[in-house]
Design an enzyme around this catalytic site. Structure first.
Site, PDB file in Angstrom:
ATOM      1  N   ALA A  69     -29.494 -79.865 -45.454  1.00 51.09           N
ATOM      2  CA  ALA A  69     -30.853 -80.284 -44.784  1.00 51.09           C
ATOM      3  C   ALA A  69     -31.775 -80.849 -45.859  1.00 51.09           C
ATOM      4  O   ALA A  69     -32.825 -80.561 -46.168  1.00 51.09           O
ATOM      5  CB  ALA A  69     -31.448 -79.287 -44.037  1.00 51.09           C
TER       6      ALA A  69
ATOM      7  N   HIS B  29     -12.846 -60.499 -51.608  1.00 49.01           N
ATOM      8  CA  HIS B  29     -13.080 -59.501 -52.896  1.00 49.01           C
ATOM      9  C   HIS B  29     -11.977 -59.054 -53.440  1.00 49.01           C
ATOM     10  O   HIS B  29     -12.340 -58.876 -54.759  1.00 49.01           O
ATOM     11  CB  HIS B  29     -13.577 -58.314 -51.786  1.00 49.01           C
TER      12      HIS B  29
ATOM     13  N   ARG C 155     -33.943 -83.065 -52.573  1.00 45.97           N
ATOM     14  CA  ARG C 155     -34.908 -82.320 -52.172  1.00 45.97           C
ATOM     15  C   ARG C 155     -34.314 -81.753 -50.941  1.00 45.97           C
ATOM     16  O   ARG C 155     -34.352 -82.318 -50.011  1.00 45.97           O
ATOM     17  CB  ARG C 155     -36.385 -82.794 -52.200  1.00 45.97           C
TER      18      ARG C 155
ATOM     19  N   ASP D 219     -10.815 -62.616 -44.131  1.00 46.38           N
ATOM     20  CA  ASP D 219     -10.652 -63.716 -45.095  1.00 46.38           C
ATOM     21  C   ASP D 219     -11.696 -62.747 -46.487  1.00 46.38           C
ATOM     22  O   ASP D 219     -11.462 -63.095 -47.505  1.00 46.38           O
ATOM     23  CB  ASP D 219     -11.478 -64.805 -44.824  1.00 46.38           C
ATOM     24  N   GLY D 220     -12.918 -61.977 -46.028  1.00 46.44           N
ATOM     25  CA  GLY D 220     -13.761 -61.485 -46.910  1.00 46.44           C
ATOM     26  C   GLY D 220     -12.918 -60.348 -47.670  1.00 46.44           C
ATOM     27  O   GLY D 220     -13.334 -60.545 -48.803  1.00 46.44           O
TER      28      GLY D 220
ATOM     29  N   ASN E 227     -13.750 -70.057 -52.246  1.00 43.43           N
ATOM     30  CA  ASN E 227     -14.486 -70.786 -51.396  1.00 43.43           C
ATOM     31  C   ASN E 227     -15.392 -71.933 -51.968  1.00 43.43           C
ATOM     32  O   ASN E 227     -15.494 -73.094 -51.805  1.00 43.43           O
ATOM     33  CB  ASN E 227     -15.192 -69.864 -50.328  1.00 43.43           C
ATOM     34  N   GLU E 228     -16.738 -71.308 -52.641  1.00 41.33           N
ATOM     35  CA  GLU E 228     -17.670 -72.371 -52.799  1.00 41.33           C
ATOM     36  C   GLU E 228     -18.843 -71.483 -53.627  1.00 41.33           C
ATOM     37  O   GLU E 228     -18.898 -70.206 -53.796  1.00 41.33           O
ATOM     38  CB  GLU E 228     -18.478 -72.882 -51.570  1.00 41.33           C
TER      39      GLU E 228
HETATM   40  P1  NAD Z   1     -18.612 -63.296 -43.514  1.00 43.15           P
HETATM   41  O1  NAD Z   1     -18.491 -61.885 -42.768  1.00 43.15           O
HETATM   42  O2  NAD Z   1     -20.286 -63.895 -42.871  1.00 43.15           O
HETATM   43  O3  NAD Z   1     -17.630 -64.298 -42.736  1.00 43.15           O
HETATM   44  C1  NAD Z   1     -17.712 -65.556 -42.746  1.00 43.15           C
HETATM   45  C2  NAD Z   1     -16.671 -66.280 -41.912  1.00 43.15           C
HETATM   46  O4  NAD Z   1     -16.036 -67.087 -42.715  1.00 43.15           O
HETATM   47  C3  NAD Z   1     -15.443 -65.330 -41.320  1.00 43.15           C
HETATM   48  O5  NAD Z   1     -15.166 -65.651 -40.256  1.00 43.15           O
HETATM   49  C4  NAD Z   1     -14.283 -65.909 -42.324  1.00 43.15           C
HETATM   50  O6  NAD Z   1     -13.149 -65.600 -41.697  1.00 43.15           O
HETATM   51  C5  NAD Z   1     -14.597 -67.056 -42.458  1.00 43.15           C
HETATM   52  N1  NAD Z   1     -13.978 -67.884 -43.811  1.00 43.15           N
HETATM   53  C6  NAD Z   1     -14.287 -67.206 -45.074  1.00 43.15           C
HETATM   54  N2  NAD Z   1     -13.477 -67.917 -45.848  1.00 43.15           N
HETATM   55  C7  NAD Z   1     -12.906 -69.164 -45.045  1.00 43.15           C
HETATM   56  C8  NAD Z   1     -12.074 -70.212 -45.405  1.00 43.15           C
HETATM   57  N3  NAD Z   1     -11.947 -70.507 -46.704  1.00 43.15           N
HETATM   58  N4  NAD Z   1     -11.964 -70.910 -44.140  1.00 43.15           N
HETATM   59  C9  NAD Z   1     -12.290 -70.814 -43.018  1.00 43.15           C
HETATM   60  N5  NAD Z   1     -13.182 -69.648 -42.798  1.00 43.15           N
HETATM   61  C10 NAD Z   1     -13.352 -68.814 -43.750  1.00 43.15           C
HETATM   62  O7  NAD Z   1     -18.865 -63.444 -44.939  1.00 43.15           O
HETATM   63  P2  NAD Z   1     -17.461 -62.875 -45.859  1.00 43.15           P
HETATM   64  O8  NAD Z   1     -16.391 -62.476 -45.159  1.00 43.15           O
HETATM   65  O9  NAD Z   1     -18.112 -62.199 -47.070  1.00 43.15           O
HETATM   66  O10 NAD Z   1     -17.233 -64.411 -46.501  1.00 43.15           O
HETATM   67  C11 NAD Z   1     -17.927 -65.291 -47.158  1.00 43.15           C
HETATM   68  C12 NAD Z   1     -17.898 -66.644 -46.759  1.00 43.15           C
HETATM   69  O11 NAD Z   1     -18.647 -66.907 -45.825  1.00 43.15           O
HETATM   70  C13 NAD Z   1     -18.576 -67.538 -47.828  1.00 43.15           C
HETATM   71  O12 NAD Z   1     -17.472 -67.936 -48.839  1.00 43.15           O
HETATM   72  C14 NAD Z   1     -18.793 -68.648 -47.036  1.00 43.15           C
HETATM   73  O13 NAD Z   1     -17.999 -69.651 -47.282  1.00 43.15           O
HETATM   74  C15 NAD Z   1     -18.894 -68.171 -45.770  1.00 43.15           C
HETATM   75  N6  NAD Z   1     -20.204 -68.397 -45.113  1.00 43.15           N
HETATM   76  C16 NAD Z   1     -20.327 -69.409 -44.060  1.00 43.15           C
HETATM   77  C17 NAD Z   1     -21.479 -69.670 -43.620  1.00 43.15           C
HETATM   78  C18 NAD Z   1     -21.699 -70.806 -42.587  1.00 43.15           C
HETATM   79  O14 NAD Z   1     -20.489 -70.990 -41.878  1.00 43.15           O
HETATM   80  N7  NAD Z   1     -22.975 -71.292 -42.218  1.00 43.15           N
HETATM   81  C19 NAD Z   1     -22.849 -69.217 -44.086  1.00 43.15           C
HETATM   82  C20 NAD Z   1     -22.477 -68.180 -45.264  1.00 43.15           C
HETATM   83  C21 NAD Z   1     -21.457 -67.832 -45.481  1.00 43.15           C
END
Ligand code: NAD
Length: 264
Positions: free
Chosen positions: A185, A50, A148, A45-46, A122-123
Site C-alpha cells: 500500500a 522453523h 511511503r 510450511d511453518g 521466504n521473505e
Molecule cells: P501462518 O501460520 O500465518 O501461515 C501462513 C500461510 O502461508 C500458511 O498457509 C503456509 O502454508 C503458507 N506458506 C508459507 N510459506 C509458503 C510458501 N513459500 N509458499 C506458499 N505458501 C506458503 O504463518 P507461518 O506458518 O509461521 O508462516 C510464515 C509465513 O506466513 C511468512 O513467511 C509469510 O510468507 C506468510 N505470511 C503471509 C501473509 C499474507 O499472505 N498476507 C501475511 C503474513 C505472513
C-alpha cells in the site's frame, strides 16, 4: 545416515513423528537432533520454516523434506499416508537434492558499528509500529525512490508464493537466483511517488532500505518478528548460501503452484 524429525506439536503430527523415528531406526538410521543429514518436518510450511532456522548453521550438510498434516504446503508436500513410501526412499536410496536461493538480510543500527545478519527462506518484511514507513530505497548503490506506505516485502523465489503473492508480486521459479521487492500500500500522489510495480533483482544486486522517520520498525524474517527503534539500514541481496531439499519423486514447482492455488 543421521536424521532428525520435527513436529508442529499437535497430537497428529507428534504421533506421525514417533512413527517415522521408529521406522527409520528399524532401517538402521541414527536419530541425531544436533547434526542430521536429513530433517523431516511434520506439520506444515511453518514447521519447515522453523526447522530451517533451527539448522541454519549447517545448510550445506542438511537436506529438508516436509510432510503436511493439514493442507498441502509448498515446502511440506508429502501426505501422511505416503510416510511408509517416504521412509523406504530415505532408508534405501541416495537421494537427489534440489537447491533453492535464500535472501541475506543485514540490519545496521544508528547506535553502534555492529550489524545483524539473517537468512530468510521466504521473505523479509519491513513495517513501522505506528504510522507510515518512509524510507529511501537504493538499488545497487544508487537511490531509486522514496517509499511511503505500509511497508515493503523482499522475497526469495520459493517465498514468492507466500506473502509476496498476497501483495500482487509475481511467482518466480526457484531456479532463478533472485529476490523480489514488493510494496504494501504505497502512497502515490503528486507529492510521493514510487514505481508501484514489484521489482525482480538478480544475484549481486543489493537493495538497501534507509528509514527516514524516527519510528519503531517491525522487521520480519519468515515467521520471526523483531521490533527495533534504531534501524539505520536494511540491506538485502541473494545469499551465498542455499537451502537443500531432498527430492524422491518428481513434483515440479509449477505442479505445486497449480495444486495449491488452482486445484484440479
Ligand atoms: P501462518 O501460520 O500465518 O501461515 C501462513 C500461510 O502461508 C500458511 O498457509 C503456509 O502454508 C503458507 N506458506 C508459507 N510459506 C509458503 C510458501 N513459500 N509458499 C506458499 N505458501 C506458503 O504463518 P507461518 O506458518 O509461521 O508462516 C510464515 C509465513 O506466513 C511468512 O513467511 C509469510 O510468507 C506468510 N505470511 C503471509 C501473509 C499474507 O499472505 N498476507 C501475511 C503474513 C505472513
Amino acid at each position: 545416515m543421521h536424521f532428525s524429525v520435527t513436529s508442529r506439536g499437535d497430537d497428529t503430527s507428534n504421533a506421525l513423528r514417533k512413527k517415522i523415528i521408529d521406522y527409520l531406526q528399524e532401517f538402521g538410521l541414527k536419530l541425531n537432533d544436533e547434526t542430521p543429514d536429513i530433517v523431516i518436518t511434520v506439520g506444515g510450511d511453518g514447521t519447515l520454516l522453523h526447522a530451517f532456522h533451527h539448522f541454519h548453521e549447517r545448510l550445506d550438510e542438511t537436506s529438508f523434506v516436509g510432510i503436511h498434516t493439514g493442507h498441502l504446503g509448498f515446502y511440506a508436500d508429502w501426505k501422511p499416508e505416503e510416510v511408509e513410501k517416504l521412509v523406504i526412499h530415505i532408508a534405501k536410496t541416495p537421494f537427489q537434492v534440489v537447491e533453492y536461493p535464500l535472501l541475506e538480510v543485514v540490519v545496521r543500527h544508528h547506535n553502534g558499528p555492529q550489524s545483524d545478519r539473517y537468512l530468510a527462506l521466504n521473505e523479509c518484511t519491513v513495517k513501522t509500529m505506528e504510522g507510515s514507513l518512509v524510507c529511501n530505497v537504493d538499488i545497487k548503490g544508487e537511490k531509486f525512490e522514496t517509499f511511503r506506505g505500509d511497508g515493503l516485502c523482499i522475497s526469495t523465489p520459493s517465498g514468492s508464493t507466500a506473502y509476496n503473492k498476497a501483495l500482487g508480486g509475481a511467482i518466480l521459479h526457484p531456479s532463478l537466483a533472485s529476490m523480489q521487492l514488493s510494496e504494501m500500500a504505497s502512497i502515490n500522489n503528486r507529492v510521493y511517488r514510487t514505481v508501484g510495480s514489484p521489482l525482480i533483482l538478480p544475484q549481486h544486486h543489493t537493495c538497501l532500505l534507509k528509514p527516514l522517520n524516527d519510528v519503531e520498525m517491525q522487521i520480519t524474517i519468515d515467521h520471526k518478528s523483531m521490533i527495533d527503534q534504531s534501524v539505520k539500514s536494511i540491506q538485502c541481496r541473494v545469499a551465498e548460501e542455499k537451502v537443500r531439499f531432498a527430492r524422491f519423486r518428481p513434483f515440479t514447482f509449477w505442479k505445486r503452484v497449480k495444486e495449491s492455488f488452482i486445484g484440479e
